[in-house]
Write a protein that holds these residues in place. Structure first.
Motif, PDB file in Angstrom:
ATOM      1  N   ASP A  13       4.166 -63.427  26.145  1.00  0.00           N
ATOM      2  CA  ASP A  13       3.701 -64.201  27.299  1.00  0.00           C
ATOM      3  C   ASP A  13       2.499 -65.087  26.977  1.00  0.00           C
ATOM      4  O   ASP A  13       2.238 -66.075  27.674  1.00  0.00           O
ATOM      5  CB  ASP A  13       3.327 -63.262  28.449  1.00  0.00           C
ATOM      6  N   SER A  17       6.627 -70.147  23.584  1.00  0.00           N
ATOM      7  CA  SER A  17       7.164 -71.095  24.561  1.00  0.00           C
ATOM      8  C   SER A  17       8.373 -71.816  23.972  1.00  0.00           C
ATOM      9  O   SER A  17       8.471 -72.005  22.755  1.00  0.00           O
ATOM     10  CB  SER A  17       6.114 -72.131  24.960  1.00  0.00           C
ATOM     11  N   LYS A 314      21.222 -56.565  29.635  1.00  0.00           N
ATOM     12  CA  LYS A 314      20.539 -57.774  30.093  1.00  0.00           C
ATOM     13  C   LYS A 314      20.861 -58.990  29.228  1.00  0.00           C
ATOM     14  O   LYS A 314      20.452 -60.108  29.564  1.00  0.00           O
ATOM     15  CB  LYS A 314      19.029 -57.548  30.121  1.00  0.00           C
ATOM     16  N   HIS A 317      20.243 -63.516  26.955  1.00  0.00           N
ATOM     17  CA  HIS A 317      19.161 -64.134  27.694  1.00  0.00           C
ATOM     18  C   HIS A 317      19.235 -65.658  27.539  1.00  0.00           C
ATOM     19  O   HIS A 317      19.645 -66.158  26.486  1.00  0.00           O
ATOM     20  CB  HIS A 317      17.811 -63.638  27.174  1.00  0.00           C
ATOM     21  N   THR A 320      15.292 -70.365  27.666  1.00  0.00           N
ATOM     22  CA  THR A 320      14.181 -70.936  28.426  1.00  0.00           C
ATOM     23  C   THR A 320      12.936 -70.134  28.083  1.00  0.00           C
ATOM     24  O   THR A 320      13.032 -69.026  27.548  1.00  0.00           O
ATOM     25  CB  THR A 320      14.439 -70.844  29.940  1.00  0.00           C
ATOM     26  N   THR A 321      11.762 -70.667  28.400  1.00  0.00           N
ATOM     27  CA  THR A 321      10.536 -69.922  28.113  1.00  0.00           C
ATOM     28  C   THR A 321      10.562 -68.564  28.800  1.00  0.00           C
ATOM     29  O   THR A 321      10.258 -67.533  28.170  1.00  0.00           O
ATOM     30  CB  THR A 321       9.299 -70.725  28.574  1.00  0.00           C
ATOM     31  N   GLN A 322      10.947 -68.530  30.061  1.00  0.00           N
ATOM     32  CA  GLN A 322      11.008 -67.264  30.779  1.00  0.00           C
ATOM     33  C   GLN A 322      12.050 -66.324  30.174  1.00  0.00           C
ATOM     34  O   GLN A 322      11.792 -65.134  29.971  1.00  0.00           O
ATOM     35  CB  GLN A 322      11.331 -67.491  32.257  1.00  0.00           C
ATOM     36  N   GLY A 323      13.243 -66.864  29.886  1.00  0.00           N
ATOM     37  CA  GLY A 323      14.313 -66.043  29.335  1.00  0.00           C
ATOM     38  C   GLY A 323      13.964 -65.456  27.982  1.00  0.00           C
ATOM     39  O   GLY A 323      14.222 -64.277  27.711  1.00  0.00           O
ATOM     40  N   ARG A 325      10.889 -65.042  26.676  1.00  0.00           N
ATOM     41  CA  ARG A 325       9.797 -64.073  26.813  1.00  0.00           C
ATOM     42  C   ARG A 325      10.310 -62.735  27.342  1.00  0.00           C
ATOM     43  O   ARG A 325       9.885 -61.667  26.869  1.00  0.00           O
ATOM     44  CB  ARG A 325       8.715 -64.630  27.738  1.00  0.00           C
ATOM     45  N   GLU A 326      11.211 -62.778  28.311  1.00  0.00           N
ATOM     46  CA  GLU A 326      11.775 -61.542  28.847  1.00  0.00           C
ATOM     47  C   GLU A 326      12.519 -60.763  27.760  1.00  0.00           C
ATOM     48  O   GLU A 326      12.414 -59.529  27.681  1.00  0.00           O
ATOM     49  CB  GLU A 326      12.719 -61.857  30.011  1.00  0.00           C
ATOM     50  N   ASN A 329       9.823 -59.231  25.392  1.00  0.00           N
ATOM     51  CA  ASN A 329       9.097 -58.140  26.040  1.00  0.00           C
ATOM     52  C   ASN A 329       9.966 -56.895  26.164  1.00  0.00           C
ATOM     53  O   ASN A 329       9.501 -55.770  25.951  1.00  0.00           O
ATOM     54  CB  ASN A 329       8.607 -58.569  27.430  1.00  0.00           C
ATOM     55  N   HIS A 330      11.230 -57.090  26.494  1.00  0.00           N
ATOM     56  CA  HIS A 330      12.195 -55.991  26.580  1.00  0.00           C
ATOM     57  C   HIS A 330      12.332 -55.314  25.219  1.00  0.00           C
ATOM     58  O   HIS A 330      12.396 -54.080  25.117  1.00  0.00           O
ATOM     59  CB  HIS A 330      13.523 -56.573  27.049  1.00  0.00           C
TER      60      HIS A 330
END
Length: 347
Positions: A13, A17, A314, A317, A320-323, A325-326, A329-330
């Motif tokens: 996070d 990016s 999941k 993914h 994207t930056t959000q995808g 990062r998720e 992190n997972h």
């Protein structure tokens, strides 16, 4: 070119990016294949590099593009490889010591770590298999699994563990148990008994103390597993084997050169002293890397449906930056049940 850029060592996070127009598409190479990356899976070495935990062997120039286990479509073939590959071929590729450049729309890949992807497998499956599946094969080779063996896998839910469990059965194991938090997945893979380490100590199971294992494969614990395994693992006179994939601890701190000695010396000493055993099980370190042959073998087996390719629920993914990062992190939180995969390009 759209890529994931890491600005410095740290948590996803904070340092990761997805950007576009900053990095150019790699120029064709005289020795490597240029591929359009379709999917990229994550391995433990990826997040250890991201956090800076293994900077002695993985110290990239910042910013860098992470990821090394990829699937894709060949865009350019150098002259020396035109007898092996064609433009448009579907391929998978992995890395030697440090995976880099995979989370990008295009990547140059080393042909010695690259194999063609069978038509029966998706790009997501190919990315998931290219590193974990050959490691599973080589780990079982090290364990010398034979017909009738009772096998316990510590860490059965990961990308390697889910394949080890299935292939152990294919090699004749009569009883396969696992330590995992996902009993449903383990049952789907044919595990005879699952222990959730959060609720019960695997080495205290009375049933296993009464009927000991021939092989324990440690994919998750480290040195503590070796000291704890004796009550449920046969001794050397009965050919009990302990295969240490995690040598000391799951978390690896290799930020300085002297850390290498702390990581490698203790398990090497355990293996050395084990040469003079009289009753303890055989201790076997696992130190190996996938080869082109082992990759091709496991891809062929997966295409023939000899075993299932397990992706984390999941996955995949989005790119994207959000995808991204998720996904990371997972992965860092060790919550993946199967391989964590990121879609990079759309077909």
């Amino acid at each position: 070119m759209k890529v994931v850029l890491v600005s410095k060592f740290g948590q996803p996070d904070d340092v990761m990016s997805v950007v576009e127009g900053v990095t150019k598409k790699p120029a064709p190479s005289k020795k490597e294949l240029l591929i359009r990356v379709m999917a990229c899976s994550l391995s433990p070495g990826d997040y250890r590099a991201l956090l800076g935990d293994k900077r002695v062997v993985a110290n990239p120039t910042m910013p860098y593009i992470p990821g090394g286990d990829v699937s894709g479509i060949v865009e350019d073939v150098p002259e020396i490889l035109k007898n092996q590959y064609d433009i448009g071929d579907r391929v998978v590729s992995t890395w030697d010591t440090f995976g880099i450049g995979g989370l990008a729309e295009y990547k140059l890949v080393n042909p010695k770590n690259t194999a063609k992807l069978p038509k029966e497998l998706t790009f997501q499956q190919g990315a998931a298999l290219v590193n974990s599946a050959p490691h599973a094969k080589l780990i079982l080779d090290r364990a010398q699994i034979k017909k009738g063996d009772r096998v316990l896998v510590l860490g059965g839910s990961g990308g390697v563990g889910t394949t080890v469990i299935q292939v152990a059965r294919l090699r004749g194991a009569s009883y396969v148990a696992a330590v995992s938090t996902d009993d449903v997945l383990m049952r789907e893979l044919g595990v005879d008994k699952t222990i959730d380490y959060r609720k019960e100590n695997w080495y205290d199971v009375k049933e296993w103390q009464d009927t000991k294992f021939d092989v324990i494969i440690d994919l998750a614990v480290g040195k503590k597993a070796w000291s704890q395994c004796k009550p449920i693992l046969k001794g050397c006179r009965a050919s009990g084997r302990f295969v240490a994939v995690v040598h000391e601890n799951w978390h690896i701190n290799c930020r300085h050169l002297y850390h290498i000695f702390g990581i490698l010396c203790p398990p090497l000493f355990r293996q050395l002293f084990n040469l003079f055993r009289t009753t303890t099980p055989y201790y076997r370190m696992y130190l190996n890397e996938p080869s082109k042959t082992s990759i091709e073998t496991m891809l062929s087996n997966a295409a023939n449906e000899d075993f299932k390719t397990i992706l984390d629920p999941k996955s995949p993914h989005p790119f994207t930056t959000q995808g991204v990062r998720e996904a990371w992190n997972h992965h860092i939180a060790k919550r993946g049940h199967g391989k964590i995969v990121i879609n990079v390009c759309e077909q």
